[in-house]
Design a protein around this motif. Structure first.
Motif, PDB file in Angstrom:
ATOM      1  N   LEU A 177       0.839  -1.197   0.000  1.00 40.69           N
ATOM      2  CA  LEU A 177       0.000   0.000   0.000  1.00 40.69           C
ATOM      3  C   LEU A 177       0.872   1.244   0.000  1.00 40.69           C
ATOM      4  N   SER A 178       0.277   2.347  -0.394  1.00 44.76           N
ATOM      5  CA  SER A 178       0.985   3.626  -0.354  1.00 44.76           C
ATOM      6  C   SER A 178       0.937   4.179   1.065  1.00 44.76           C
ATOM      7  N   PRO A 179       2.086   4.644   1.601  1.00 45.22           N
ATOM      8  CA  PRO A 179       2.091   5.229   2.947  1.00 45.22           C
ATOM      9  C   PRO A 179       1.641   6.693   2.957  1.00 45.22           C
ATOM     10  N   SER A 180       1.216   7.200   1.802  1.00 44.24           N
ATOM     11  CA  SER A 180       0.824   8.605   1.714  1.00 44.24           C
ATOM     12  C   SER A 180      -0.425   8.869   2.555  1.00 44.24           C
ATOM     13  N   ALA A 181      -0.493  10.068   3.162  1.00 45.31           N
ATOM     14  CA  ALA A 181      -1.650  10.444   3.976  1.00 45.31           C
ATOM     15  C   ALA A 181      -2.887  10.664   3.120  1.00 45.31           C
ATOM     16  N   SER A 182      -2.708  10.908   1.809  1.00 43.59           N
ATOM     17  CA  SER A 182      -3.845  11.120   0.917  1.00 43.59           C
ATOM     18  C   SER A 182      -4.411   9.829   0.346  1.00 43.59           C
ATOM     19  N   VAL A 246       0.868  -3.244  -6.245  1.00 47.65           N
ATOM     20  CA  VAL A 246       1.267  -2.027  -5.536  1.00 47.65           C
ATOM     21  C   VAL A 246       0.167  -0.994  -5.728  1.00 47.65           C
ATOM     22  N   PHE A 247      -0.325  -0.425  -4.625  1.00 49.52           N
ATOM     23  CA  PHE A 247      -1.301   0.664  -4.674  1.00 49.52           C
ATOM     24  C   PHE A 247      -0.543   1.983  -4.550  1.00 49.52           C
ATOM     25  N   THR A 248      -0.827   2.915  -5.432  1.00 44.62           N
ATOM     26  CA  THR A 248      -0.120   4.184  -5.459  1.00 44.62           C
ATOM     27  C   THR A 248      -1.103   5.342  -5.548  1.00 44.62           C
ATOM     28  N   THR A 249      -0.646   6.506  -5.097  1.00 42.71           N
ATOM     29  CA  THR A 249      -1.428   7.736  -5.232  1.00 42.71           C
ATOM     30  C   THR A 249      -0.862   8.633  -6.323  1.00 42.71           C
ATOM     31  N   GLY A 250       0.107   8.100  -7.084  1.00 39.75           N
ATOM     32  CA  GLY A 250       0.716   8.891  -8.151  1.00 39.75           C
ATOM     33  C   GLY A 250       1.932   9.667  -7.717  1.00 39.75           C
ATOM     34  N   GLN A 251       2.459   9.406  -6.511  1.00 38.34           N
ATOM     35  CA  GLN A 251       3.634  10.104  -6.005  1.00 38.34           C
ATOM     36  C   GLN A 251       4.847   9.183  -6.115  1.00 38.34           C
ATOM     37  N   ALA A 252       5.875   9.649  -6.834  1.00 41.07           N
ATOM     38  CA  ALA A 252       7.032   8.805  -7.122  1.00 41.07           C
ATOM     39  C   ALA A 252       7.899   8.548  -5.902  1.00 41.07           C
ATOM     40  N   GLY A 272      -0.223  -2.630 -10.888  1.00 38.43           N
ATOM     41  CA  GLY A 272      -0.393  -1.365 -10.202  1.00 38.43           C
ATOM     42  C   GLY A 272      -1.840  -0.914 -10.180  1.00 38.43           C
ATOM     43  N   PHE A 273      -2.248  -0.274  -9.063  1.00 38.03           N
ATOM     44  CA  PHE A 273      -3.599   0.259  -8.918  1.00 38.03           C
ATOM     45  C   PHE A 273      -3.510   1.665  -8.313  1.00 38.03           C
ATOM     46  N   CYS A 274      -4.380   2.529  -8.791  1.00 34.36           N
ATOM     47  CA  CYS A 274      -4.544   3.862  -8.222  1.00 34.36           C
ATOM     48  C   CYS A 274      -6.021   4.029  -7.878  1.00 34.36           C
ATOM     49  N   VAL A 275      -6.330   4.189  -6.566  1.00 35.48           N
ATOM     50  CA  VAL A 275      -7.707   4.236  -6.086  1.00 35.48           C
ATOM     51  C   VAL A 275      -8.089   5.693  -5.823  1.00 35.48           C
ATOM     52  N   THR A 276      -9.201   6.126  -6.430  1.00 35.90           N
ATOM     53  CA  THR A 276      -9.708   7.490  -6.230  1.00 35.90           C
ATOM     54  C   THR A 276     -11.218   7.429  -6.051  1.00 35.90           C
ATOM     55  N   PHE A 277     -11.796   8.549  -5.606  1.00 36.36           N
ATOM     56  CA  PHE A 277     -13.243   8.664  -5.549  1.00 36.36           C
ATOM     57  C   PHE A 277     -13.786   8.997  -6.943  1.00 36.36           C
ATOM     58  N   VAL A 282      -7.864  12.289 -11.564  1.00 34.59           N
ATOM     59  CA  VAL A 282      -6.853  11.233 -11.460  1.00 34.59           C
ATOM     60  C   VAL A 282      -5.482  11.859 -11.676  1.00 34.59           C
ATOM     61  N   PRO A 283      -4.515  11.577 -10.819  1.00 37.77           N
ATOM     62  CA  PRO A 283      -3.165  12.147 -10.997  1.00 37.77           C
ATOM     63  C   PRO A 283      -2.599  11.839 -12.382  1.00 37.77           C
ATOM     64  N   GLU A 284      -2.012  12.868 -13.001  1.00 36.78           N
ATOM     65  CA  GLU A 284      -1.456  12.693 -14.340  1.00 36.78           C
ATOM     66  C   GLU A 284      -0.325  11.679 -14.339  1.00 36.78           C
ATOM     67  N   SER A 285       0.449  11.629 -13.271  1.00 38.43           N
ATOM     68  CA  SER A 285       1.545  10.662 -13.208  1.00 38.43           C
ATOM     69  C   SER A 285       1.024   9.234 -13.233  1.00 38.43           C
ATOM     70  N   ALA A 286      -0.105   8.989 -12.547  1.00 36.60           N
ATOM     71  CA  ALA A 286      -0.685   7.641 -12.537  1.00 36.60           C
ATOM     72  C   ALA A 286      -1.199   7.260 -13.922  1.00 36.60           C
ATOM     73  N   ARG A 287      -1.714   8.248 -14.628  1.00 39.47           N
ATOM     74  CA  ARG A 287      -2.171   7.962 -15.997  1.00 39.47           C
ATOM     75  C   ARG A 287      -1.010   7.566 -16.905  1.00 39.47           C
ATOM     76  N   ALA A 288       0.154   8.130 -16.640  1.00 35.21           N
ATOM     77  CA  ALA A 288       1.318   7.827 -17.481  1.00 35.21           C
ATOM     78  C   ALA A 288       1.928   6.476 -17.155  1.00 35.21           C
ATOM     79  N   TRP A 289       1.671   5.947 -15.946  1.00 37.60           N
ATOM     80  CA  TRP A 289       2.223   4.656 -15.566  1.00 37.60           C
ATOM     81  C   TRP A 289       1.268   3.535 -15.975  1.00 37.60           C
ATOM     82  N   ASN A 290       1.787   2.335 -15.920  1.00 38.33           N
ATOM     83  CA  ASN A 290       0.987   1.163 -16.305  1.00 38.33           C
ATOM     84  C   ASN A 290       0.189   0.669 -15.100  1.00 38.33           C
ATOM     85  N   VAL A 291      -0.808   1.493 -14.662  1.00 38.81           N
ATOM     86  CA  VAL A 291      -1.624   1.135 -13.511  1.00 38.81           C
ATOM     87  C   VAL A 291      -3.100   1.199 -13.896  1.00 38.81           C
TER      88      VAL A 291
END
Length: 324
Positions: A177-182, A246-252, A272-277, A282-291
């Motif tokens: 999981l991502s340790p990010s607070a967001s 791996v779950f990410t919020t789009g932060q490298a 890879g997965f990016c979970v949003t409401f 959606v973070p642009e970085s996540a769109r550029a990655w294979n998630v």
């Protein structure tokens, strides 16, 4: 010499072309004559020719032929045929003529072959293979390990990802999981989400739990236990072979301590997965990655189960394709 059946069938097919005549002979199992033999026989039977190189006449046949040729119509036809000359080029073509065969003769041959033994051996081989697969799956269930039916033998139990090589001692797969607070998914609500299919808002304070066990039963992988963590600080080198998602919020910065720092390389090796409401950007970085982007409804909790099952379906297909 040919039998009467072949001669009579040749007469019945006198108006057919060569290809149709050969095909009909194959269907009726009748000996087909060459072009010259057929033409000579038809001409002789019509009474247009009194002799042929392919016909041996006797006294009775000669008398009958002479009587037929005595008629004016037959005599005129005989005179017309006799005066015709055969082109030398046509004779050379006839000299190298070969008899055509139909598809039944080519595929089946003259002698029928019994292939029933092949069916018997194939059936026995299939039954043996099925019994081995069933025995391997039962043994895997007893040990609580996934079983891949696309393989045979003990190596089919919990096969690892291609990068790590085959091993029969594969342990539980790991989800990071991502340790990010967001992050919408944390250690405090991940079990409710992945195992029970319900999204629960994570509490503001950090959870003291640093590891979660997720039990999953699927049609593809069977009974599997996933290990969920949000940090890789205590990872051993072989642990990375067990990471499947791996779950990410789009932060490298999340991948700073990972074995693969580059997100593009990382998400070629793990899912890879990016979970949003729903409705949130959606973070642009996540769109550029294979998630894969997973969107959770903000209000309707009854839709959580559908969202979670869609996530599991993607992950299990990915794992199955890599030998889990």
């Amino acid at each position: 010499a040919i039998d009467l059946r072949a001669a009579y069938f040749c007469w019945l097919c006198r108006d057919e072309n060569v290809a149709q005549y050969i095909a009909l002979c194959g269907e009726k199992d009748v000996v087909n004559l060459t072009f010259l033999e057929r033409a000579s026989l038809v001409t002789w039977l019509e009474g247009a020719d009194e002799q042929s190189d392919y016909i041996v006449a006797d006294t009775g046949a000669a008398a009958a032929t002479a009587q037929a040729l005595s008629e004016p119509k037959a005599a005129a036809a005989t005179s017309k045929i006799a005066t015709a000359e055969v082109d030398p080029r046509l004779e050379r073509t006839y000299a190298i003529e070969r008899v055509l065969v139909n598809r039944n003769t080519v595929l089946r041959g003259i002698k029928q072959t019994d292939f029933s033994y092949v069916r018997k051996e194939a059936t026995e081989s299939f039954i043996r293979s099925h019994n081995r697969s069933a025995s391997g799956a039962q043994a895997a269930r007893q040990r609580g390990a996934p079983y891949n039916t696309s393989q045979r033998g003990p190596s089919a139990v919990a096969a690892p990802a291609p990068s790590s090589g085959p091993s029969s001692k594969r342990r539980d797969p790991i989800i990071l999981l991502s340790p990010s607070a967001s992050s919408l998914l944390t250690m405090s609500n991940i079990k409710d989400f992945l195992e029970r299919g319900t999204y629960v808002t994570a509490p503001p304070s950090a959870s003291a739990v640093n590891i979660q066990m997720i039990n999953r039963t699927s049609n593809r992988l069977g009974q599997v236990r996933f290990v969920v963590v949000d940090s890789c600080e205590r990872f051993k080198p072989d642990y990375w072979d067990r990471v499947v998602a791996v779950f990410t919020t789009g932060q490298a910065w999340q991948f700073k301590l990972y074995k693969w720092h580059n997100p593009h390389e990382l998400f070629q090796r793990v899912k890879g997965f990016c979970v949003t409401f729903s409705g949130d950007p959606v973070p642009e970085s996540a769109r550029a990655w294979n998630v894969d982007i997973v969107q959770i409804d903000k209000v309707h909790r009854f839709r959580d189960r559908e969202t979670v099952e869609g996530l599991w379906d993607v992950l299990e297909k990915w794992m199955e394709a890599r030998g889990w």
